[in-house]
Design a protein around this motif. Structure first.
Motif, PDB file in Angstrom:
ATOM      1  N   ARG A 135      19.238  48.921  48.957  1.00 24.70           N
ATOM      2  CA  ARG A 135      19.207  47.669  49.700  1.00 24.70           C
ATOM      3  C   ARG A 135      20.374  46.772  49.290  1.00 24.70           C
ATOM      4  O   ARG A 135      21.034  46.158  50.137  1.00 24.70           O
ATOM      5  N   ARG A 136      20.673  46.722  48.002  1.00 26.20           N
ATOM      6  CA  ARG A 136      21.803  45.905  47.543  1.00 26.20           C
ATOM      7  C   ARG A 136      23.117  46.439  48.099  1.00 26.20           C
ATOM      8  O   ARG A 136      24.005  45.661  48.469  1.00 26.20           O
ATOM      9  N   THR A 180      15.680  52.359  48.176  1.00 27.31           N
ATOM     10  CA  THR A 180      15.397  51.795  46.868  1.00 27.31           C
ATOM     11  C   THR A 180      16.039  50.414  46.770  1.00 27.31           C
ATOM     12  O   THR A 180      16.785  49.988  47.663  1.00 27.31           O
ATOM     13  N   LYS A 181      15.777  49.737  45.684  1.00 24.79           N
ATOM     14  CA  LYS A 181      16.362  48.408  45.482  1.00 24.79           C
ATOM     15  C   LYS A 181      17.890  48.503  45.439  1.00 24.79           C
ATOM     16  O   LYS A 181      18.596  47.660  46.003  1.00 24.79           O
TER      17      LYS A 181
END
Length: 136
Positions: A125-126, A121-122
């Motif tokens: 990734r962060r 998910t975003k």
């Protein structure tokens, strides 16, 4: 002049889409109509159009939520009935195995892809980016 007209007010037939809406298998009549048009509803083994009249003792087979419901028409309701009164107008003869098959299908979906696996998910990734930034 005197006319002798016999009018029978005890109507004992109803459209299939209206019947399925009245006995609460579908939330709206238009959804029931769409199911008829898609061929998901059969009366006495034959696919039907939404305008098909249904009578007491008809056998209805409908596919909804990947379960094939089987029911027998006991009587025709005057209009949409409450959930407690539905059993007066139909007899549900759906086998228990149909509901068990749906449960198995739910477990098989979990087997193929567990929650959290697959594409990140975003937020994932962060987190990965911040991990690599901390190393440098």
């Amino acid at each position: 002049m005197h006319y002798n007209i016999n009018v029978d007010f005890s109507k004992k037939d109803m459209r299939i889409d209206k019947y399925l809406w009245c006995v609460r298998y579908y939330k709206t009549r238009s959804i029931a109509t769409g199911a008829c048009k898609k061929g998901q509803i059969k009366v006495n083994g034959a696919p039907v159009k939404p305008s098909r009249e249904v009578f007491p003792t008809d056998k209805i087979e409908l596919r909804k939520d990947q379960i094939i419901y089987q029911l027998t028409v006991n009587d025709i309701p005057p209009n949409r009935v409450g959930a407690k009164l539905v059993d007066l107008y139909r007899t549900d003869t759906t086998p228990k195995s149909a509901f068990e098959a749906k449960e198995l299908l739910k477990y098989s979906k979990d087997y193929y892809r567990k929650k959290g696996s697959g594409r990140p998910t975003k937020k994932d990734r962060r987190d990965i980016d911040s991990f690599y930034d901390d190393e440098e």
